[in-house]
Motif scaffolding. Sequence first.
Motif, mmCIF file in Angstrom:
data_model
loop_
_atom_site.group_PDB
_atom_site.id
_atom_site.type_symbol
_atom_site.label_atom_id
_atom_site.label_comp_id
_atom_site.label_asym_id
_atom_site.label_seq_id
_atom_site.Cartn_x
_atom_site.Cartn_y
_atom_site.Cartn_z
ATOM 1 N N PRO A 194 88.576 -27.721 62.148
ATOM 2 C CA PRO A 194 89.533 -28.454 62.995
ATOM 3 C C PRO A 194 90.683 -29.106 62.228
ATOM 4 C CG PRO A 194 87.448 -29.640 62.855
ATOM 5 C CD PRO A 194 87.236 -28.316 62.181
ATOM 6 N N HIS A 195 90.621 -29.101 60.915
ATOM 7 C CA HIS A 195 91.749 -29.611 60.130
ATOM 8 C C HIS A 195 92.842 -28.564 59.974
ATOM 9 C CE1 HIS A 195 89.805 -33.364 58.494
ATOM 10 N NE2 HIS A 195 88.835 -32.775 59.152
ATOM 11 N N ARG A 196 92.544 -27.371 60.449
ATOM 12 C CA ARG A 196 93.524 -26.288 60.335
ATOM 13 C C ARG A 196 93.881 -25.759 61.719
ATOM 14 N NH1 ARG A 196 91.723 -23.326 54.639
ATOM 15 N NH2 ARG A 196 92.033 -25.245 53.461
ATOM 16 N N VAL A 197 95.030 -25.135 61.820
ATOM 17 C CA VAL A 197 95.393 -24.511 63.089
ATOM 18 C C VAL A 197 94.360 -23.455 63.446
ATOM 19 C CG1 VAL A 197 97.859 -25.005 63.030
ATOM 20 C CG2 VAL A 197 96.981 -23.036 61.772
ATOM 21 N N GLN A 198 94.257 -23.168 64.740
ATOM 22 C CA GLN A 198 93.211 -22.285 65.236
ATOM 23 C C GLN A 198 93.787 -20.897 65.525
ATOM 24 O OE1 GLN A 198 89.925 -23.702 65.654
ATOM 25 N NE2 GLN A 198 91.038 -25.160 64.377
ATOM 26 N N PRO A 199 93.148 -19.853 65.002
ATOM 27 C CA PRO A 199 93.671 -18.502 65.244
ATOM 28 C C PRO A 199 93.784 -18.210 66.730
ATOM 29 C CG PRO A 199 91.581 -18.430 64.012
ATOM 30 C CD PRO A 199 91.921 -19.866 64.190
ATOM 31 N N ALA A 200 94.965 -17.813 67.173
ATOM 32 C CA ALA A 200 95.191 -17.635 68.603
ATOM 33 C C ALA A 200 95.755 -16.261 68.937
ATOM 34 C CB ALA A 200 96.146 -18.709 69.116
ATOM 35 N N ALA A 201 96.616 -15.750 68.088
ATOM 36 C CA ALA A 201 97.248 -14.472 68.405
ATOM 37 C C ALA A 201 97.519 -13.673 67.143
ATOM 38 C CB ALA A 201 98.553 -14.705 69.162
ATOM 39 N N LEU A 202 97.534 -12.362 67.345
ATOM 40 C CA LEU A 202 97.933 -11.433 66.287
ATOM 41 C C LEU A 202 99.147 -10.689 66.813
ATOM 42 C CD1 LEU A 202 97.113 -9.938 63.574
ATOM 43 C CD2 LEU A 202 95.985 -8.274 65.046
ATOM 44 N N SER A 203 100.195 -10.650 66.015
ATOM 45 C CA SER A 203 101.402 -9.947 66.446
ATOM 46 C C SER A 203 101.662 -8.747 65.548
ATOM 47 C CB SER A 203 102.612 -10.894 66.423
ATOM 48 O OG SER A 203 103.764 -10.217 66.877
ATOM 49 N N ILE A 204 101.804 -7.599 66.186
ATOM 50 C CA ILE A 204 102.011 -6.322 65.493
ATOM 51 C C ILE A 204 103.388 -5.795 65.888
ATOM 52 C CG2 ILE A 204 101.187 -3.941 65.352
ATOM 53 C CD1 ILE A 204 98.408 -4.969 66.253
ATOM 54 N N THR A 205 104.173 -5.368 64.907
ATOM 55 C CA THR A 205 105.480 -4.813 65.221
ATOM 56 C C THR A 205 105.406 -3.290 65.220
ATOM 57 O OG1 THR A 205 106.417 -6.676 64.011
ATOM 58 C CG2 THR A 205 107.934 -4.940 64.670
ATOM 59 N N GLN A 206 105.891 -2.684 66.309
ATOM 60 C CA GLN A 206 105.786 -1.221 66.451
ATOM 61 C C GLN A 206 107.074 -0.679 67.055
ATOM 62 O OE1 GLN A 206 104.065 1.208 65.413
ATOM 63 N NE2 GLN A 206 102.750 2.172 66.936
ATOM 64 N N ALA A 207 107.852 0.131 66.376
ATOM 65 C CA ALA A 207 107.811 0.460 64.982
ATOM 66 C C ALA A 207 108.044 -0.786 64.137
ATOM 67 C CB ALA A 207 108.895 1.500 64.676
ATOM 68 N N THR A 208 107.542 -0.768 62.897
ATOM 69 C CA THR A 208 107.607 -1.945 62.037
ATOM 70 C C THR A 208 109.024 -2.208 61.532
ATOM 71 O OG1 THR A 208 107.342 -0.827 59.917
ATOM 72 C CG2 THR A 208 105.330 -1.287 61.166
ATOM 73 N N GLU A 209 109.163 -3.370 60.926
ATOM 74 C CA GLU A 209 110.427 -3.739 60.305
ATOM 75 C C GLU A 209 110.763 -2.828 59.120
ATOM 76 O OE1 GLU A 209 108.163 -5.881 61.256
ATOM 77 O OE2 GLU A 209 109.199 -7.119 62.725
ATOM 78 N N TYR A 248 98.548 -25.705 69.026
ATOM 79 C CA TYR A 248 97.796 -25.864 67.781
ATOM 80 C C TYR A 248 97.257 -24.530 67.282
ATOM 81 C CZ TYR A 248 94.270 -26.054 71.437
ATOM 82 O OH TYR A 248 93.518 -25.776 72.544
ATOM 83 N N GLY A 249 97.827 -23.451 67.763
ATOM 84 C CA GLY A 249 97.347 -22.133 67.394
ATOM 85 C C GLY A 249 98.073 -21.539 66.200
ATOM 86 N N ALA A 250 97.451 -20.517 65.643
ATOM 87 C CA ALA A 250 98.067 -19.737 64.576
ATOM 88 C C ALA A 250 98.361 -18.340 65.094
ATOM 89 C CB ALA A 250 97.137 -19.657 63.371
ATOM 90 N N ILE A 251 99.521 -17.836 64.729
ATOM 91 C CA ILE A 251 99.917 -16.483 65.078
ATOM 92 C C ILE A 251 99.969 -15.689 63.781
ATOM 93 C CG2 ILE A 251 101.759 -15.041 66.040
ATOM 94 C CD1 ILE A 251 102.671 -17.691 67.548
ATOM 95 N N LEU A 252 99.072 -14.739 63.642
ATOM 96 C CA LEU A 252 99.048 -13.934 62.424
ATOM 97 C C LEU A 252 100.028 -12.785 62.569
ATOM 98 C CD1 LEU A 252 96.436 -15.614 62.325
ATOM 99 C CD2 LEU A 252 95.327 -13.648 61.251
ATOM 100 N N CYS A 253 100.795 -12.546 61.510
ATOM 101 C CA CYS A 253 101.777 -11.454 61.570
ATOM 102 C C CYS A 253 102.073 -10.972 60.162
ATOM 103 C CB CYS A 253 103.047 -11.930 62.255
ATOM 104 S SG CYS A 253 103.901 -13.240 61.362
ATOM 105 N N HIS A 254 102.764 -9.858 60.078
ATOM 106 C CA HIS A 254 103.167 -9.341 58.775
ATOM 107 C C HIS A 254 104.213 -10.263 58.159
ATOM 108 C CE1 HIS A 254 104.899 -6.600 55.760
ATOM 109 N NE2 HIS A 254 103.697 -6.040 55.782
ATOM 110 N N GLU A 255 104.203 -10.337 56.842
ATOM 111 C CA GLU A 255 105.130 -11.259 56.171
ATOM 112 C C GLU A 255 106.596 -10.884 56.392
ATOM 113 O OE1 GLU A 255 104.200 -11.087 51.989
ATOM 114 O OE2 GLU A 255 104.678 -8.959 51.850
ATOM 115 N N GLU A 256 106.848 -9.640 56.782
ATOM 116 C CA GLU A 256 108.234 -9.249 57.072
ATOM 117 C C GLU A 256 108.523 -9.237 58.581
ATOM 118 O OE1 GLU A 256 109.107 -5.514 55.116
ATOM 119 O OE2 GLU A 256 108.108 -6.224 53.294
ATOM 120 N N ALA A 257 107.607 -9.743 59.371
ATOM 121 C CA ALA A 257 107.788 -9.676 60.827
ATOM 122 C C ALA A 257 109.063 -10.392 61.260
ATOM 123 C CB ALA A 257 106.581 -10.293 61.534
#
Lengths: 347, 347, 347, 347
Positions: C129-144, C74-83
């Motif tokens: 609780p009606h929304r997914v819960q922030p769980a992880a942040l993903s960073i791309t290195q080097a980026t896309e 039930y988590g959210a993974i935040l990432c860049h839109e081009e990830a």
Amino acid sequence: MDFRSDNVAGAAPDILQAVIDANSGTVTSYGNDPYSDRVEKRLGEIFEKPVKAFAVATGTACNALALSALTPSYGAILCHEEAHIHLDECGAPELFTGGAKLVPIHGPGGKLTAQGVRDVLEQTLTGDPHRVQPAALSITQATEAGTCYRPAEIAALAEIARGRQMKVHMDGARFANAVAHLGVAPAEITWKAGVDVLSFGATKNGALGAEIVVFFDTDLAESFVVRRKRGGQLLSKMRFVSAQLEAYLKGDRWLELARHANAMATRLSQGLQHLPQASLLHPVEANEIFVRLPQGVLAGLRDAGFSFYDWTDAAPGTIRLVLAFNTDPAHVEAFIQTAGRLAAEAA
Amino acid sequence: MDFRSDNVAGAAPDILQAVIDANSGTVTSYGNDPYSDRVEKRLGEIFEKPVKAFAVATGTACNALALSALTPSYGAILCHEEAHIHLDECGAPELFTGGAKLVPIHGPGGKLTAQGVRDVLEQTLTGDPHRVQPAALSITQATEAGTCYRPAEIAALAEIARGRQMKVHMDGARFANAVAHLGVAPAEITWKAGVDVLSFGATKNGALGAEIVVFFDTDLAESFVVRRKRGGQLLSKMRFVSAQLEAYLKGDRWLELARHANAMATRLSQGLQHLPQASLLHPVEANEIFVRLPQGVLAGLRDAGFSFYDWTDAAPGTIRLVLAFNTDPAHVEAFIQTAGRLAAEAA
Amino acid sequence: MDFRSDNVAGAAPDILQAVIDANSGTVTSYGNDPYSDRVEKRLGEIFEKPVKAFAVATGTACNALALSALTPSYGAILCHEEAHIHLDECGAPELFTGGAKLVPIHGPGGKLTAQGVRDVLEQTLTGDPHRVQPAALSITQATEAGTCYRPAEIAALAEIARGRQMKVHMDGARFANAVAHLGVAPAEITWKAGVDVLSFGATKNGALGAEIVVFFDTDLAESFVVRRKRGGQLLSKMRFVSAQLEAYLKGDRWLELARHANAMATRLSQGLQHLPQASLLHPVEANEIFVRLPQGVLAGLRDAGFSFYDWTDAAPGTIRLVLAFNTDPAHVEAFIQTAGRLAAEAA
Amino acid sequence: MDFRSDNVAGAAPDILQAVIDANSGTVTSYGNDPYSDRVEKRLGEIFEKPVKAFAVATGTACNALALSALTPSYGAILCHEEAHIHLDECGAPELFTGGAKLVPIHGPGGKLTAQGVRDVLEQTLTGDPHRVQPAALSITQATEAGTCYRPAEIAALAEIARGRQMKVHMDGARFANAVAHLGVAPAEITWKAGVDVLSFGATKNGALGAEIVVFFDTDLAESFVVRRKRGGQLLSKMRFVSAQLEAYLKGDRWLELARHANAMATRLSQGLQHLPQASLLHPVEANEIFVRLPQGVLAGLRDAGFSFYDWTDAAPGTIRLVLAFNTDPAHVEAFIQTAGRLAAEAA
């Protein structure tokens, strides 16, 4: 004087009475009951087409289960960026579909545009096997912004979906409000416009807890009896849910309830839009109003006993007002007068 | 004269009345209502320990969601080979846990034995990373065979589970019948015996549709509010479910209802076991009877207007008879007399 | 003269030789081999900290499995839109996490900004609780986009994540290129900046097929041996993957390979940016170039035997050029000359 | 002298050479390479029928992905109780299928019997919507017990499956050993006998790491390119996997390798069965031997430098001996002699 949600309202008396009346004798459990059969038949009349229909207990399950019948786990479900399935169901569609991806699309007034959908399909979801495969388009009617798609708008969206072999889902948590507002036959904004499956809500509009997945493309319903069970939505004493739906769908009752809520919303929005400091975010086409008011006015309204939610997805000072099937017109008038007085004082 | 299931019965009058009474005014939606709060508090009294409790609409969801809080997706859930979660929930535990594996274990009378559980843990699920990891033990009380675990039996099973850091779940769809039969304090067969989470049923015992997940280990409940929403089980007008539970748990009402069902089962089984051709599969310790009778007797009973299910998981001629909170004693007597007459004719 | 991808290149000779050398005698299977042990130890040296490390066969699995250790379903993974995890892994993160939701965030140059992440956390993922819960942040290195995060940028992002108890993942499919470009110690852009888990790639940079999940927070690795098996990534003859990684990580070999690719990219971009019709989309900080050129020039380059991909996510005429660990400098010079000639003719 | 597993062996020299040879020039990535095309064509020749084939890196993924194409998430996969997919893949089939249920069935010699499968379908999985729906039957060839199904046995099982619209999967991790033992055309024990999809292994039989899903019913392969990507099994430099398969399938090479392993197993089992204290658990029809020996003999063998696994799923004193494509005949003779000597001393 509670304008927080149509979910804070109770149940319509006749719907509650149907539950009471259903409490008689033994009845086959798990949905094989005459109430459920009659509801399915009645829906066939309402939509002028035989349908397959499956009652469930919540709107979230109604949407998520319906979508699970339309997409493989590697599919993409296109929807508006404010869609309830995307923002407010906590990943239920992801759970029930086995991990399908919701693709949010921007559009004014809570509505998808043909161009917005086409852009995603042509630029991002081209069929490349490294990306999820377009599988379903979900349209909310009435929208989360309290607006309604016209039949031609739905048909245009559905046609784009068809062109990519996608199925079309309608989130009709407030379907009754949309039909009431548009004054069209239910078929015109569903299967005749290309909708395959409708999540038809009753809870917000006077039921205790009853929603129903309606398949216009009955082939898609093939395994749905199994999906519903697996999804924890096959109530053992289903008669108590189906009885609600039967009462709801009796004659024009469902529309009558929605017409009241819509009329209250229209009256309230008209009363507010005269105020120079008020700005409506969207045209009011169902039972929801999104309006921006000065913070002082909002505080004064709350002090005066009115309840409503701040709409944090929009600019500060924006609130949502929801009108229900049983909203007291006197509460609406009181809101208008109080807001008017407070606005005048603030000016 | 319907002995097919406790799910074919309707609702107890006082529980239905509580629903009617709850239909008054506006109430905060999605479980943040005073009914839900009171139910949680009342459960704390019943179990002599503060608990976290989450109402849901179906028994399948109640079990599957509870299990999802106890096991990772790579976990194994040990249960009896006849467990409802294994045989009759269509893979709901697999769905809600993200694919955990149910490991069915044989045991007489519908009950797990310490030896049976130990064997699986020592021979098959040793922790080898090529195999799923033991995560939870699920015990059904009363069992699917209509029998009851004694407190010491539960404690012995739970101790084995603890030894492998497993959590203990109890499927209490007929928990009231077990407490009524055993005459113990509810705490004695739950947390004091090592149970972490109970799926506490009310539907089979007189509610319209209401079950509740009760966490004795409240740390495990941490994210459950989110899981329930995601699982499609957070009813918007939750008051109508919580009101049922409140009435159900008022005083000894839940036990009173179960005592009637149990008494009916006892009476019926006593009436049948005199028949030379009848053989009971299991001791009758709750509200279910599994009995084998000659096919002619069964046919005659059906002709005489009695309904019941063939129990196809057992030998031909085996039927299941379920007694409900509101079973008419006259129906029980009629069954006994008719069976007796048919058996005498057949002899 | 193939600039389509670093995946079209073969393997570095010394890495292939390591595979050949590993083909000797019997070796314990399924990762319990000395090659794997040595690789884990070597990574501890490189990162100046003991780590837990798990080799896998593909970059998609490396990311998706790593994320599955960081987020509940039930988590959210935040990432860049081009990830890559969002756009180019076909829902693998959704599959391996059991349906977690990827939340794409806009940011210039392929990079997340602190403001962008903060906005999502404050406006959308507030914990409701009606929304997914922030769980992880993903960073791309080097980026896309072929750019690199500076240590302070990573630290700023990670600090925001920490503030919400989120874990930080780094997609390092081109990690070597980033370290080579930045000239920093690997620790500086990983755990010292707040990264919990790194998907460390070798395939694009000279291996045949070898990636490795590196846990800096070793508690998070607890069940990863099981997750890898369940995910189909525990190779039976793991020595052949680990041997590649051992050769790759020997001394500065991994950086040496990346430096060549980066140098080729720098040279090529310098050669192109003189052309008046060329516009670079992003600064070239790794081994990828995104450049817009006139269609005539592109056609001419293709006629002259150069291969590259149109970058359809950007404006027409945009192409991607990828340089590899073994790109022939003569091919780069030829590209520059041909492009220059074609551009002059077109002018 | 290592008889622990065919996975402890390295790679056949010609297969390794093919990897070396493949390291030349740039090649289109992600499976769109000429190696992969040639492998698919070659499989068509071997099976006398055009097939669709998809290489992957591990046997677990090969099985789990294949099964995911055959069953919905609410499906049941029937298999032997000792099947690798059930016991030794840590829930990978559950993960990749979205939670389908494996139904283990008892049968002597590691083989499913028609009666065993029929019983489950007639008694338990009758189509009742409260239970998972029969979707696939998985047969291991050669079995986990080192035995082989005859063509007629497979056909009989597949016919039962067809009768319930189930698909038939074959786990062919040791498919070559079975074909070598039976001396039949590969088609005879696959599609001609009713198999829809084969997980064709190469790793245990001389590859470094290469398995391939072979669809005889090519309609089932429709979305498999997407499933493979999503499952993390689409290798970017796929040529290095496909090159292994190409070498493996060249002429009779795959059978030649298997024949050696089988011959070693036959020789070893013949040498052991003379010993009065030895008892073979199963006929030796592939490259595995399950044998029970006195503990003193086992200890002596280990002291003498022989490695093998205790087979804890069977009675104490049972060990598994696995022979490989490159097992040294001298090791086999040494084992026989040492065991003979130890047994004589013990007698």
